[in-house]
Scaffold this motif. Structure first.
Motif, PDB file in Angstrom:
ATOM      1  N   HIS A  12       0.832  -1.206   0.000  1.00 20.05           N
ATOM      2  CA  HIS A  12       0.000   0.000   0.000  1.00 20.05           C
ATOM      3  C   HIS A  12       0.868   1.258   0.000  1.00 20.05           C
ATOM      4  O   HIS A  12       0.589   2.207  -0.744  1.00 20.05           O
ATOM      5  N   LEU A  13       1.911   1.283   0.789  1.00 21.29           N
ATOM      6  CA  LEU A  13       2.802   2.444   0.820  1.00 21.29           C
ATOM      7  C   LEU A  13       3.518   2.612  -0.514  1.00 21.29           C
ATOM      8  O   LEU A  13       3.720   3.738  -0.975  1.00 21.29           O
ATOM      9  N   ARG A  14       3.899   1.519  -1.144  1.00 25.15           N
ATOM     10  CA  ARG A  14       4.536   1.600  -2.458  1.00 25.15           C
ATOM     11  C   ARG A  14       3.558   2.199  -3.463  1.00 25.15           C
ATOM     12  O   ARG A  14       3.920   3.060  -4.255  1.00 25.15           O
ATOM     13  N   GLU A  15       2.311   1.766  -3.426  1.00 21.55           N
ATOM     14  CA  GLU A  15       1.290   2.314  -4.332  1.00 21.55           C
ATOM     15  C   GLU A  15       1.088   3.804  -4.072  1.00 21.55           C
ATOM     16  O   GLU A  15       0.961   4.590  -5.006  1.00 21.55           O
ATOM     17  N   LEU A  16       1.068   4.197  -2.821  1.00 18.41           N
ATOM     18  CA  LEU A  16       0.949   5.607  -2.464  1.00 18.41           C
ATOM     19  C   LEU A  16       2.120   6.398  -3.044  1.00 18.41           C
ATOM     20  O   LEU A  16       1.934   7.467  -3.629  1.00 18.41           O
ATOM     21  N   ALA A  17       3.320   5.867  -2.909  1.00 17.18           N
ATOM     22  CA  ALA A  17       4.504   6.544  -3.450  1.00 17.18           C
ATOM     23  C   ALA A  17       4.442   6.637  -4.969  1.00 17.18           C
ATOM     24  O   ALA A  17       4.735   7.685  -5.555  1.00 17.18           O
ATOM     25  N   VAL A  18       4.044   5.560  -5.615  1.00 17.85           N
ATOM     26  CA  VAL A  18       3.958   5.554  -7.079  1.00 17.85           C
ATOM     27  C   VAL A  18       2.916   6.557  -7.559  1.00 17.85           C
ATOM     28  O   VAL A  18       3.160   7.339  -8.481  1.00 17.85           O
ATOM     29  N   GLN A  19       1.750   6.551  -6.939  1.00 22.85           N
ATOM     30  CA  GLN A  19       0.694   7.480  -7.337  1.00 22.85           C
ATOM     31  C   GLN A  19       1.102   8.931  -7.099  1.00 22.85           C
ATOM     32  O   GLN A  19       0.767   9.814  -7.880  1.00 22.85           O
ATOM     33  N   THR A  20       1.819   9.188  -6.029  1.00 19.32           N
ATOM     34  CA  THR A  20       2.255  10.549  -5.721  1.00 19.32           C
ATOM     35  C   THR A  20       3.254  11.054  -6.752  1.00 19.32           C
ATOM     36  O   THR A  20       3.192  12.202  -7.169  1.00 19.32           O
ATOM     37  N   THR A  21       4.164  10.208  -7.170  1.00 22.06           N
ATOM     38  CA  THR A  21       5.242  10.658  -8.052  1.00 22.06           C
ATOM     39  C   THR A  21       4.922  10.534  -9.531  1.00 22.06           C
ATOM     40  O   THR A  21       5.670  11.046 -10.357  1.00 22.06           O
ATOM     41  N   ALA A  22       3.829   9.870  -9.879  1.00 16.80           N
ATOM     42  CA  ALA A  22       3.490   9.690 -11.289  1.00 16.80           C
ATOM     43  C   ALA A  22       2.868  10.959 -11.851  1.00 16.80           C
ATOM     44  O   ALA A  22       2.054  11.607 -11.205  1.00 16.80           O
ATOM     45  N   ALA A  23       3.281  11.300 -13.048  1.00 16.73           N
ATOM     46  CA  ALA A  23       2.611  12.390 -13.762  1.00 16.73           C
ATOM     47  C   ALA A  23       1.212  11.893 -14.129  1.00 16.73           C
ATOM     48  O   ALA A  23       1.007  10.708 -14.383  1.00 16.73           O
ATOM     49  N   HIS A  24       0.263  12.790 -14.170  1.00 14.48           N
ATOM     50  CA  HIS A  24      -1.126  12.396 -14.377  1.00 14.48           C
ATOM     51  C   HIS A  24      -1.384  11.748 -15.732  1.00 14.48           C
ATOM     52  O   HIS A  24      -2.313  10.972 -15.880  1.00 14.48           O
ATOM     53  N   ASP A  25      -0.561  12.030 -16.715  1.00 14.25           N
ATOM     54  CA  ASP A  25      -0.821  11.519 -18.056  1.00 14.25           C
ATOM     55  C   ASP A  25       0.096  10.373 -18.456  1.00 14.25           C
ATOM     56  O   ASP A  25       0.102   9.957 -19.591  1.00 14.25           O
ATOM     57  N   GLU A  26       0.860   9.844 -17.525  1.00  9.55           N
ATOM     58  CA  GLU A  26       1.792   8.794 -17.906  1.00  9.55           C
ATOM     59  C   GLU A  26       1.326   7.428 -17.432  1.00  9.55           C
ATOM     60  O   GLU A  26       0.601   7.309 -16.456  1.00  9.55           O
ATOM     61  N   THR A  27       1.764   6.415 -18.136  1.00  7.99           N
ATOM     62  CA  THR A  27       1.513   5.046 -17.729  1.00  7.99           C
ATOM     63  C   THR A  27       2.513   4.707 -16.638  1.00  7.99           C
ATOM     64  O   THR A  27       3.703   4.981 -16.773  1.00  7.99           O
ATOM     65  N   LEU A  28       2.020   4.127 -15.567  1.00  5.63           N
ATOM     66  CA  LEU A  28       2.908   3.797 -14.458  1.00  5.63           C
ATOM     67  C   LEU A  28       3.764   2.593 -14.804  1.00  5.63           C
ATOM     68  O   LEU A  28       3.269   1.596 -15.328  1.00  5.63           O
ATOM     69  N   PRO A  29       5.072   2.664 -14.508  1.00  5.66           N
ATOM     70  CA  PRO A  29       5.932   1.512 -14.759  1.00  5.66           C
ATOM     71  C   PRO A  29       5.650   0.415 -13.741  1.00  5.66           C
ATOM     72  O   PRO A  29       5.053   0.660 -12.686  1.00  5.66           O
ATOM     73  N   SER A  30       6.103  -0.781 -14.059  1.00  5.25           N
ATOM     74  CA  SER A  30       5.920  -1.893 -13.128  1.00  5.25           C
ATOM     75  C   SER A  30       6.774  -1.669 -11.886  1.00  5.25           C
ATOM     76  O   SER A  30       7.748  -0.909 -11.907  1.00  5.25           O
ATOM     77  N   LEU A  31       6.418  -2.362 -10.828  1.00  5.46           N
ATOM     78  CA  LEU A  31       7.198  -2.243  -9.596  1.00  5.46           C
ATOM     79  C   LEU A  31       8.624  -2.744  -9.790  1.00  5.46           C
ATOM     80  O   LEU A  31       9.551  -2.211  -9.188  1.00  5.46           O
ATOM     81  N   SER A  32       8.820  -3.747 -10.637  1.00  9.47           N
ATOM     82  CA  SER A  32      10.191  -4.226 -10.863  1.00  9.47           C
ATOM     83  C   SER A  32      11.033  -3.146 -11.527  1.00  9.47           C
ATOM     84  O   SER A  32      12.189  -2.932 -11.148  1.00  9.47           O
ATOM     85  N   VAL A  33      10.468  -2.418 -12.471  1.00  5.79           N
ATOM     86  CA  VAL A  33      11.200  -1.320 -13.115  1.00  5.79           C
ATOM     87  C   VAL A  33      11.494  -0.227 -12.091  1.00  5.79           C
ATOM     88  O   VAL A  33      12.618   0.277 -12.005  1.00  5.79           O
TER      89      VAL A  33
END
Length: 147
Positions: A12-33
């Motif tokens: 959940h914290l990783r998802e929070l971090a990913v969502q916070t740092t992702a630009a709104h128009d970009e596809t999120l990379p995989s967690l392995s990347v």
């Protein structure tokens, strides 16, 4: 807390971090990347085998991902002068400055409120305070005391 709950919280914290740092128009990379880029950012000039060991992924997957990220101008590689069979991997300086460091400074408040709309303003503030305290306790130890 037991280990199963800790794993759920970590995801959940990783998802929070990913969502916070992702630009709104970009596809999120995989967690392995994300794990590979984050590891290389913290350990520049590191061989692929060591990256694989630290992130817990197969060396073949790390090697393939590094090649893709090199083509995308995110990572750079160079031969290891100590062992010509290996390559050393680093995050490109413009990626490090332009993306990782800037995104690393983004506040989590808006994302936290979006993911948890049922929390009151006081609960959101307290959640952020607890996360800050946890980070201070677990992550911000002096270098001399790290294992």
């Amino acid at each position: 807390m037991n280990s199963a709950r800790l794993h759920r919280l970590a995801r959940h914290l990783r998802e929070l971090a990913v969502q916070t740092t992702a630009a709104h128009d970009e596809t999120l990379p995989s967690l392995s990347v994300l794990n590979i880029v984050e590891d290389v950012a913290h350990h520049p000039e590191t061989p692929i085998g060591e990256i694989a060991r630290r992130v817990g992924l197969a060396q073949s997957l790390v090697s393939k991902t590094v090649a893709e990220l090199r083509e995308a101008a995110v990572l750079s590689t160079r031969p290891d002068p100590a062992d010509g069979r290996r390559v050393l991997v680093s995050v490109k300086p413009d990626t490090l400055e332009g993306v990782l460091r800037q995104r690393g400074k983004l506040p989590i408040g808006d994302t936290l409120a979006q993911i948890h709309p049922y929390l009151s303003a006081a609960q959101l503030r307290r959640t952020q305070e607890l996360l800050d305290e946890l980070a201070e306790l677990l992550l911000e130890r002096p270098e001399a005391s790290r294992p």
